[in-house]
Scaffold this motif. Sequence first.
Motif, PDB file in Angstrom:
ATOM      1  N   SER A 137       7.518 -17.134  -3.390  1.00  0.00           N
ATOM      2  CA  SER A 137       7.185 -17.751  -4.172  1.00  0.00           C
ATOM      3  C   SER A 137       7.870 -16.280  -5.540  1.00  0.00           C
ATOM      4  N   MET A 138       7.738 -15.300  -4.349  1.00  0.00           N
ATOM      5  CA  MET A 138       8.809 -13.642  -5.587  1.00  0.00           C
ATOM      6  C   MET A 138      10.183 -14.016  -5.744  1.00  0.00           C
ATOM      7  N   LEU A 139      10.647 -14.324  -4.733  1.00  0.00           N
ATOM      8  CA  LEU A 139      12.023 -14.625  -5.257  1.00  0.00           C
ATOM      9  C   LEU A 139      11.819 -15.945  -6.561  1.00  0.00           C
ATOM     10  N   HIS A 140      10.826 -16.436  -7.248  1.00  0.00           N
ATOM     11  CA  HIS A 140      11.613 -17.470  -8.456  1.00  0.00           C
ATOM     12  C   HIS A 140      10.683 -15.983 -10.203  1.00  0.00           C
ATOM     13  N   HIS A 141      10.315 -14.881  -9.823  1.00  0.00           N
ATOM     14  CA  HIS A 141       9.674 -14.282 -10.762  1.00  0.00           C
ATOM     15  C   HIS A 141       8.978 -14.986 -11.665  1.00  0.00           C
ATOM     16  N   PRO A 142       7.606 -15.035 -11.006  1.00  0.00           N
ATOM     17  CA  PRO A 142       6.018 -15.807 -11.165  1.00  0.00           C
ATOM     18  C   PRO A 142       5.846 -14.099 -12.175  1.00  0.00           C
ATOM     19  N   ASP A 143       5.077 -14.599 -13.237  1.00  0.00           N
ATOM     20  CA  ASP A 143       4.096 -14.058 -13.690  1.00  0.00           C
ATOM     21  C   ASP A 143       2.528 -13.393 -13.355  1.00  0.00           C
ATOM     22  N   LEU A 144       2.023 -13.902 -12.375  1.00  0.00           N
ATOM     23  CA  LEU A 144       0.973 -13.590 -11.885  1.00  0.00           C
ATOM     24  C   LEU A 144       0.977 -14.021 -11.036  1.00  0.00           C
ATOM     25  N   VAL A 145      -0.116 -14.065  -9.717  1.00  0.00           N
ATOM     26  CA  VAL A 145      -0.395 -14.180  -8.331  1.00  0.00           C
ATOM     27  C   VAL A 145      -2.313 -14.781  -8.973  1.00  0.00           C
TER      28      VAL A 145
ATOM     29  N   LYS B  18       0.806  -5.811  -5.407  1.00  0.00           N
ATOM     30  CA  LYS B  18       1.001  -4.548  -6.191  1.00  0.00           C
ATOM     31  C   LYS B  18       2.466  -3.698  -5.857  1.00  0.00           C
ATOM     32  N   LEU B  19       2.422  -5.027  -4.408  1.00  0.00           N
ATOM     33  CA  LEU B  19       3.963  -4.262  -4.236  1.00  0.00           C
ATOM     34  C   LEU B  19       5.096  -5.083  -5.259  1.00  0.00           C
ATOM     35  N   PHE B  20       5.209  -6.395  -5.907  1.00  0.00           N
ATOM     36  CA  PHE B  20       5.907  -6.609  -6.634  1.00  0.00           C
ATOM     37  C   PHE B  20       4.977  -7.064  -8.261  1.00  0.00           C
ATOM     38  N   ALA B  21       4.124  -5.307  -8.781  1.00  0.00           N
ATOM     39  CA  ALA B  21       3.519  -5.259 -10.021  1.00  0.00           C
ATOM     40  C   ALA B  21       3.184  -6.401 -10.679  1.00  0.00           C
ATOM     41  N   LYS B  22       2.169  -7.691  -9.787  1.00  0.00           N
ATOM     42  CA  LYS B  22       2.620  -8.505 -10.238  1.00  0.00           C
ATOM     43  C   LYS B  22       0.327  -8.772  -9.966  1.00  0.00           C
ATOM     44  N   PRO B  23       0.148  -9.240 -11.673  1.00  0.00           N
ATOM     45  CA  PRO B  23      -1.291  -9.292 -12.225  1.00  0.00           C
ATOM     46  C   PRO B  23      -1.597  -9.923 -11.134  1.00  0.00           C
ATOM     47  N   LEU B  24      -3.481 -10.754 -10.654  1.00  0.00           N
ATOM     48  CA  LEU B  24      -3.561 -11.282  -9.912  1.00  0.00           C
ATOM     49  C   LEU B  24      -5.166 -11.571 -10.091  1.00  0.00           C
ATOM     50  N   VAL B  25      -4.798 -12.661 -10.172  1.00  0.00           N
ATOM     51  CA  VAL B  25      -6.186 -13.480  -9.708  1.00  0.00           C
ATOM     52  C   VAL B  25      -6.736 -14.244  -8.833  1.00  0.00           C
ATOM     53  N   ILE B  26      -7.822 -14.110  -8.214  1.00  0.00           N
ATOM     54  CA  ILE B  26      -8.532 -14.224  -7.180  1.00  0.00           C
ATOM     55  C   ILE B  26     -10.212 -15.109  -7.385  1.00  0.00           C
ATOM     56  N   ALA B  27     -10.670 -16.347  -6.976  1.00  0.00           N
ATOM     57  CA  ALA B  27     -11.673 -17.173  -6.201  1.00  0.00           C
ATOM     58  C   ALA B  27     -11.709 -17.082  -5.145  1.00  0.00           C
ATOM     59  N   PHE B  28     -12.957 -17.257  -5.023  1.00  0.00           N
ATOM     60  CA  PHE B  28     -13.436 -17.106  -3.135  1.00  0.00           C
ATOM     61  C   PHE B  28     -14.786 -18.058  -3.522  1.00  0.00           C
ATOM     62  N   ASN B  29     -14.683 -18.872  -2.558  1.00  0.00           N
ATOM     63  CA  ASN B  29     -16.397 -19.325  -2.203  1.00  0.00           C
ATOM     64  C   ASN B  29     -16.667 -18.372  -1.054  1.00  0.00           C
ATOM     65  N   THR B  30     -17.657 -18.875  -1.382  1.00  0.00           N
ATOM     66  CA  THR B  30     -18.653 -17.112   0.573  1.00  0.00           C
ATOM     67  C   THR B  30     -19.944 -18.011   0.204  1.00  0.00           C
TER      68      THR B  30
ATOM     69  N   ALA C 249       1.100  -1.543  -0.033  1.00  0.00           N
ATOM     70  CA  ALA C 249      -0.232   0.219   0.220  1.00  0.00           C
ATOM     71  C   ALA C 249       1.105   1.462   0.146  1.00  0.00           C
ATOM     72  N   LEU C 250       1.585   1.369   0.615  1.00  0.00           N
ATOM     73  CA  LEU C 250       2.792   2.126   0.799  1.00  0.00           C
ATOM     74  C   LEU C 250       3.675   2.308  -0.481  1.00  0.00           C
ATOM     75  N   PHE C 251       4.582   1.250  -1.427  1.00  0.00           N
ATOM     76  CA  PHE C 251       5.402   1.217  -2.273  1.00  0.00           C
ATOM     77  C   PHE C 251       4.582   0.450  -2.992  1.00  0.00           C
ATOM     78  N   PRO C 252       3.707   0.655  -3.734  1.00  0.00           N
ATOM     79  CA  PRO C 252       3.337  -0.339  -4.617  1.00  0.00           C
ATOM     80  C   PRO C 252       4.750  -0.300  -6.099  1.00  0.00           C
ATOM     81  N   GLY C 253       4.330  -1.690  -6.519  1.00  0.00           N
ATOM     82  CA  GLY C 253       5.531  -1.519  -8.055  1.00  0.00           C
ATOM     83  C   GLY C 253       6.545  -1.696  -7.841  1.00  0.00           C
ATOM     84  N   LEU C 254       7.516  -1.221  -6.193  1.00  0.00           N
ATOM     85  CA  LEU C 254       8.956  -1.109  -6.214  1.00  0.00           C
ATOM     86  C   LEU C 254       9.727  -2.703  -5.681  1.00  0.00           C
TER      87      LEU C 254
END
Length: 388
Positions: free
Chosen positions: A341-349, A376-388, A135-140
């Motif tokens: 996971s970020m140590l391995h340079h993924p394309d998305l979360v 947001k911190l690592f500037a990665k696209p995000l896919v979310i799927a939840f059941n409620t 939230a403070l350093f998005p993309g850095l």
Amino acid sequence: MCRDYLRPALLIFVSIAIGVVGWSGHVLLLPVALGFPLLWSISRTRLVAALVSAGYFLAASRGLPQGVAAFYSSDIWPGLLLWLCASLSFVAVHTVLWTKNSGDRPFRYLLAAIIMSIPPFGITGWAHPATAAGALFPGLGWWGLGFMTAGLAGLVTRIWPAVAITFAGLWLWSAASWTEPGLPNGWLGVDLELGASLGRDAGLHRQRDLIATVRNAASDGARFVVLPETALGFWTPTVARLWMSASGDTDGTVIAGATVLDAAGYDNVLVAIDRKGESSILYRERMPVPGSMWQPWRSWFGESGGARADFFANPVVSVGASRAAPLICYEQLIVWPILQSMLHHPDLVVAVGNGWWTEGTSIVAIQRAAATAWAKLFAKPLVIAFNT
């Protein structure tokens, strides 16, 4: 005498407020959690530091007793017991490492932050203030995490007013320009509202409904459709054949939660079914929920059962031409899975969960906020799927 009691009481009250507001499920309120290190550092005794730590952690995880009661269909006492037990590691670490020596305090706090980020203490390392880095350093990326680390150290020194003002400015700037993480091209996360029946209803009708949901998503252009945790129930040869036979009718790849059971226990997994009719176990959860799922003490008494924890296994997985960082449910609340996971340079979360049992609490919202912050911190696209 009154002042001697008023100051500790005020610190404890504020720590509770910080836990409630910072972990309310809104990503832009996560920086409020940075008030905890400051309160910890200005505590004048080890006892007050312990009570401040307890107030913050218990407030941040306040949804646990009600959620556990709903999960087990029991009264609230088992949830209260688990809630208090889970807080012990956080409180113990911050109590032991507290010091009156202002010169040692930054190193002591950073050590506490590191200990609460990795196993074994990191297993219950919820409500970690470092989560606010997104939230403070998005993309850095790692630079942003480094700045956050330096800022946390600064908050427990005498220059904390300058650090706090800097963080406040960054917070306002970020809030003014905030955008949610983008969705990767061709990906779609499907949220469901099937309650406790998801994963428990193994009938053919339920599987066909899910297949129809995937087909609708694929017809809208999605090439990768993500379903929530345990969406497919037990991953058996029969269920696999059903989904593989149906996959030829779509142009997409399905990524869905399932449970793989054997004589020793079970794995909470993500499976992939592609349009060629091929399926595979894509990901095995690194850290299932302690207590309700992961029960390592069973093996001490020669018993079997419980979910396996793969800890540092499969931090990234290949999906088509992309590399994804999967996070199943509980992994979104702790620190080391996403950083590994970020140590391995993924394309998305990819973040999935089955939060039917959290109704009336902020747990799912907190999971979403944490996953969003790290993406947001690592500037990665995000896919979310939840059941409620």
